[in-house]
Design an enzyme around this catalytic site. Sequence first.
Site, PDB file in Angstrom:
ATOM      1  N   ARG A  22       0.854  -1.190   0.000  1.00  0.00           N
ATOM      2  CA  ARG A  22       0.000   0.000   0.000  1.00  0.00           C
ATOM      3  C   ARG A  22       0.889   1.240   0.000  1.00  0.00           C
ATOM      4  O   ARG A  22       1.957   1.238   0.601  1.00  0.00           O
ATOM      5  CB  ARG A  22      -0.882   0.037   1.252  1.00  0.00           C
ATOM      6  CG  ARG A  22      -2.027  -0.926   1.224  1.00  0.00           C
ATOM      7  CD  ARG A  22      -2.923  -0.744   2.431  1.00  0.00           C
ATOM      8  NE  ARG A  22      -2.287  -1.153   3.659  1.00  0.00           N
ATOM      9  CZ  ARG A  22      -1.684  -0.355   4.517  1.00  0.00           C
ATOM     10  NH1 ARG A  22      -1.647   0.963   4.304  1.00  0.00           N
ATOM     11  NH2 ARG A  22      -1.125  -0.815   5.612  1.00  0.00           N
ATOM     12  N   TYR A  53      -1.766  -3.795  -6.888  1.00  0.00           N
ATOM     13  CA  TYR A  53      -1.473  -4.580  -5.682  1.00  0.00           C
ATOM     14  C   TYR A  53      -2.493  -4.407  -4.559  1.00  0.00           C
ATOM     15  O   TYR A  53      -2.835  -3.283  -4.186  1.00  0.00           O
ATOM     16  CB  TYR A  53      -0.091  -4.202  -5.137  1.00  0.00           C
ATOM     17  CG  TYR A  53       0.509  -5.320  -4.300  1.00  0.00           C
ATOM     18  CD1 TYR A  53       1.133  -6.391  -4.924  1.00  0.00           C
ATOM     19  CD2 TYR A  53       0.404  -5.341  -2.920  1.00  0.00           C
ATOM     20  CE1 TYR A  53       1.655  -7.443  -4.187  1.00  0.00           C
ATOM     21  CE2 TYR A  53       0.926  -6.377  -2.172  1.00  0.00           C
ATOM     22  CZ  TYR A  53       1.555  -7.430  -2.808  1.00  0.00           C
ATOM     23  OH  TYR A  53       2.072  -8.471  -2.079  1.00  0.00           O
ATOM     24  N   LYS A 106      -9.534  -2.161   1.823  1.00  0.00           N
ATOM     25  CA  LYS A 106      -9.186  -0.982   2.638  1.00  0.00           C
ATOM     26  C   LYS A 106      -9.996   0.249   2.221  1.00  0.00           C
ATOM     27  O   LYS A 106     -10.408   1.056   3.060  1.00  0.00           O
ATOM     28  CB  LYS A 106      -7.695  -0.685   2.517  1.00  0.00           C
ATOM     29  CG  LYS A 106      -6.808  -1.842   2.910  1.00  0.00           C
ATOM     30  CD  LYS A 106      -7.036  -2.267   4.331  1.00  0.00           C
ATOM     31  CE  LYS A 106      -6.099  -3.387   4.727  1.00  0.00           C
ATOM     32  NZ  LYS A 106      -6.320  -3.824   6.107  1.00  0.00           N
ATOM     33  N   HIS A 114     -10.354  -1.935  11.805  1.00  0.00           N
ATOM     34  CA  HIS A 114      -9.275  -2.797  11.303  1.00  0.00           C
ATOM     35  C   HIS A 114      -9.070  -3.907  12.331  1.00  0.00           C
ATOM     36  O   HIS A 114      -8.081  -3.905  13.062  1.00  0.00           O
ATOM     37  CB  HIS A 114      -8.025  -1.930  11.136  1.00  0.00           C
ATOM     38  CG  HIS A 114      -6.924  -2.570  10.361  1.00  0.00           C
ATOM     39  ND1 HIS A 114      -5.613  -2.165  10.461  1.00  0.00           N
ATOM     40  CD2 HIS A 114      -6.927  -3.583   9.456  1.00  0.00           C
ATOM     41  CE1 HIS A 114      -4.860  -2.901   9.652  1.00  0.00           C
ATOM     42  NE2 HIS A 114      -5.628  -3.762   9.035  1.00  0.00           N
ATOM     43  N   SER A 165      -1.117  -3.266  10.500  1.00  0.00           N
ATOM     44  CA  SER A 165      -0.856  -4.226   9.431  1.00  0.00           C
ATOM     45  C   SER A 165       0.405  -5.035   9.732  1.00  0.00           C
ATOM     46  O   SER A 165       1.403  -4.493  10.213  1.00  0.00           O
ATOM     47  CB  SER A 165      -0.669  -3.488   8.113  1.00  0.00           C
ATOM     48  OG  SER A 165      -1.772  -2.647   7.888  1.00  0.00           O
ATOM     49  N   ALA A 166       0.353  -6.333   9.414  1.00  0.00           N
ATOM     50  CA  ALA A 166       1.496  -7.233   9.544  1.00  0.00           C
ATOM     51  C   ALA A 166       2.012  -7.327  10.991  1.00  0.00           C
ATOM     52  O   ALA A 166       3.207  -7.406  11.231  1.00  0.00           O
ATOM     53  CB  ALA A 166       2.623  -6.836   8.583  1.00  0.00           C
ATOM     54  N   CYS A 167       1.094  -7.315  11.965  1.00  0.00           N
ATOM     55  CA  CYS A 167       1.472  -7.498  13.375  1.00  0.00           C
ATOM     56  C   CYS A 167       0.829  -8.748  13.950  1.00  0.00           C
ATOM     57  O   CYS A 167       0.652  -8.875  15.162  1.00  0.00           O
ATOM     58  CB  CYS A 167       1.053  -6.286  14.200  1.00  0.00           C
ATOM     59  SG  CYS A 167       2.129  -4.882  13.954  1.00  0.00           S
ATOM     60  N   GLY A 168       0.432  -9.679  13.101  1.00  0.00           N
ATOM     61  CA  GLY A 168      -0.033 -10.979  13.603  1.00  0.00           C
ATOM     62  C   GLY A 168      -1.539 -11.124  13.728  1.00  0.00           C
ATOM     63  O   GLY A 168      -1.998 -12.012  14.433  1.00  0.00           O
ATOM     64  N   LYS A 169      -2.324 -10.290  13.034  1.00  0.00           N
ATOM     65  CA  LYS A 169      -3.791 -10.461  13.126  1.00  0.00           C
ATOM     66  C   LYS A 169      -4.214 -11.808  12.569  1.00  0.00           C
ATOM     67  O   LYS A 169      -5.027 -12.498  13.159  1.00  0.00           O
ATOM     68  CB  LYS A 169      -4.513  -9.353  12.353  1.00  0.00           C
ATOM     69  CG  LYS A 169      -4.762  -8.125  13.201  1.00  0.00           C
ATOM     70  CD  LYS A 169      -5.987  -7.322  12.802  1.00  0.00           C
ATOM     71  CE  LYS A 169      -6.060  -6.963  11.357  1.00  0.00           C
ATOM     72  NZ  LYS A 169      -4.963  -6.077  10.947  1.00  0.00           N
ATOM     73  N   ASN A 215      -2.439 -14.504  12.317  1.00  0.00           N
ATOM     74  CA  ASN A 215      -1.997 -15.571  13.221  1.00  0.00           C
ATOM     75  C   ASN A 215      -2.936 -15.700  14.417  1.00  0.00           C
ATOM     76  O   ASN A 215      -3.257 -16.805  14.842  1.00  0.00           O
ATOM     77  CB  ASN A 215      -0.568 -15.304  13.724  1.00  0.00           C
ATOM     78  CG  ASN A 215       0.468 -15.591  12.660  1.00  0.00           C
ATOM     79  OD1 ASN A 215       0.178 -16.241  11.654  1.00  0.00           O
ATOM     80  ND2 ASN A 215       1.680 -15.104  12.859  1.00  0.00           N
ATOM     81  N   ASP A 249      -9.256  -9.395   9.368  1.00  0.00           N
ATOM     82  CA  ASP A 249      -8.729  -8.056   9.059  1.00  0.00           C
ATOM     83  C   ASP A 249      -9.698  -6.908   9.325  1.00  0.00           C
ATOM     84  O   ASP A 249      -9.267  -5.848   9.736  1.00  0.00           O
ATOM     85  CB  ASP A 249      -8.282  -8.027   7.589  1.00  0.00           C
ATOM     86  CG  ASP A 249      -7.392  -6.832   7.280  1.00  0.00           C
ATOM     87  OD1 ASP A 249      -6.523  -6.509   8.106  1.00  0.00           O
ATOM     88  OD2 ASP A 249      -7.570  -6.211   6.209  1.00  0.00           O
ATOM     89  N   ARG A 276       2.010 -12.170  -0.224  1.00  0.00           N
ATOM     90  CA  ARG A 276       0.680 -12.483   0.321  1.00  0.00           C
ATOM     91  C   ARG A 276       0.094 -13.777  -0.227  1.00  0.00           C
ATOM     92  O   ARG A 276       0.456 -14.213  -1.317  1.00  0.00           O
ATOM     93  CB  ARG A 276      -0.293 -11.344  -0.062  1.00  0.00           C
ATOM     94  CG  ARG A 276       0.106  -9.961   0.442  1.00  0.00           C
ATOM     95  CD  ARG A 276      -0.279  -9.786   1.877  1.00  0.00           C
ATOM     96  NE  ARG A 276       0.084  -8.481   2.397  1.00  0.00           N
ATOM     97  CZ  ARG A 276      -0.657  -7.815   3.291  1.00  0.00           C
ATOM     98  NH1 ARG A 276      -1.771  -8.319   3.743  1.00  0.00           N
ATOM     99  NH2 ARG A 276      -0.263  -6.651   3.747  1.00  0.00           N
ATOM    100  N   ARG A 318       3.160  -3.730  18.066  1.00  0.00           N
ATOM    101  CA  ARG A 318       4.461  -4.416  18.077  1.00  0.00           C
ATOM    102  C   ARG A 318       5.432  -3.456  18.751  1.00  0.00           C
ATOM    103  O   ARG A 318       5.836  -2.448  18.164  1.00  0.00           O
ATOM    104  CB  ARG A 318       4.857  -4.682  16.618  1.00  0.00           C
ATOM    105  CG  ARG A 318       6.209  -5.331  16.414  1.00  0.00           C
ATOM    106  CD  ARG A 318       6.509  -5.394  14.919  1.00  0.00           C
ATOM    107  NE  ARG A 318       5.719  -6.396  14.234  1.00  0.00           N
ATOM    108  CZ  ARG A 318       6.057  -7.680  14.134  1.00  0.00           C
ATOM    109  NH1 ARG A 318       7.194  -8.104  14.655  1.00  0.00           N
ATOM    110  NH2 ARG A 318       5.301  -8.518  13.488  1.00  0.00           N
TER     111      ARG A 318
END
Length: 578
Positions: A63, A197, A206, A226, A248-252, A254, A273, A364, A395
């Site tokens: 993004r 993308y 988004k 979010h 974003s990309a902090c383990g949601k 997971n 998400d 992704r 994080r």
Amino acid sequence: MREFIQDSARHFLPSDVYICNGSSEEQKELADLLVQNGTFIALNQDKRPGSFLARSDPDDVARIEKRTFICSNKQEDAGPSNNCKDPVEMKAHLKSLFHGCMKGRRMYVIPFCMGPKDSQAAKIGIQITDSPYVAYSMTIMTKVSHEFLDKPFIPCIHSVGRPLEAGEKDSPWPCNKEKWIVHFPETREIWSYGSGYGGNALLGKKCLALRIASVLGRDEGWMAEHMLILALSNPQGVKRYVAAAFPSACGKTNLALVKSCLSGWKVECVGDDIAWLHVGEDGALYAINPENGFFGVAPGTSDGSNPNAMEMIKKNTIFTNVALTEDGDVWWEGMTKEPPSGTIIDWKGNIWDRKELAAHPNSRFTVAVKQCPILDSHYDDPKGVRIDAIIFGGRRAFDVPLVLEADNWTHGVFFGANLSSEKTAAAEGSVGDIRRDPFAMLPFCGYHMGDYFQHWLDMGKKIHPNYLPKIYQVNWFRKSKDGGYLWPGFSENVRILRWIFERIGSDCKAISTPIGKIPEISAFEGLEISKEALDELFFVGHAAEKKNLLDAKKYFSTLEPRTPMELKQELDRLEKNL
Ligand code: OXD
Ligand code: MN
């Protein structure tokens, strides 16, 4: 709808127009075309049936927040966290930029629904795009059908910005160096140019489900967040739903798909998400997941860290910007300890030298929710699921405790407003710097952040006091002085979810600190963790907290005159507590 499609075709000048219906035959045709164009590489059908690898242009990998605009009629309504331009000038600019932008390409019209299709909370969009990759991805990420063509809709216009002259050879990933991701909050329109993308191009995600939806939520009395949504059941079968916001990309993904480490405790997933939250007739807060698929970060995903995700992506998955193995399968850093033997092709399409990253850090997987092995039975319930707790996580290597419970809703809103996190690869820019990311919505809130905080406070007053979700802050990423993570994370995070579950029932004690409540030591029984590590995980340093307070004051002052009074009072309360 007809006018919108015809105007678009007349203006963008595609070679033809196709209206998507979301059928499996159509998906197959799109996939065949993408393979033929070289955008998709079909993976080994024995290993990953129905799956493909796409490699983006190396400059179109995330993004782009710098090129994302919220064009409110009044600049101050977009607030200091958004790029804003005059909507009339921007529209004129986009119209000229888009003129003839689809020459030589097919224009796809994608009628889609965000949310359970019979839900009052669902919203319809129509995306126009000249990218078959986007069309294919939208049939996974949203519900696509002709039945959404005759309903009120949010127009979403997208072009890769790369018209083709007659006979000109196309590239596998057409895009344009110049990129514009533009939202018109008052007229509820989205225009996106130049990127193919993820969040830049799949406009239901988004752009619609967060930026435009946040504005709709403010005006209509609900919230677009979010957040992942998960269900936790105890050994007696009592189920509670939790929504959790992480940058974003902090383990949601997971956490949304976590396999419980505690026997008898079960986690099921509603979404990973985005959550749309409404107050139901009974006064409780209900959530729906507007999405129909997962667009998850691949690196770090493994049988150890996220076995459910690994199971989910065994088939019918698009992988973008991961590495290709010699046997026609995919690989990324963290999938296995050692990379597979044989020649590996990196995400740029070169033979991997085993020095640089094989997969892009923001590579992704795109996969339908239906493939989730722990999908909750209410994931598509039109009413949504009742939320009993809300979690904000970031994080943070230092200073932020493993978990804190807010004293009340306002205090919880204060947690959300002060959320900050180290930057990740999900957006362009330097990874690792700490940035304030209130409610994990900094790049996704379609209006002034001060008004958004006020909206959260107002929503708290709409929820019946008996059903007010408890609010928590978590940090799985605290490090010791020697640089190692203090908390094992992943499936052990369910211990924290269990504590939250038990706190909701109020049959479990907590310890008060000046900044919130923390668990008693008994919450960690059975976990091999040293007393020192636990002490460090919960250490609340006075100097660090004073600094946080000063930072918060400074930040709130940037939102004036729209900083809610109640949050300023929280600052005073914290100062006294400290
Ligand atoms: C996402 C993001 O893709 O937050 O979900 O960037
Ligand atoms: Mn996200």
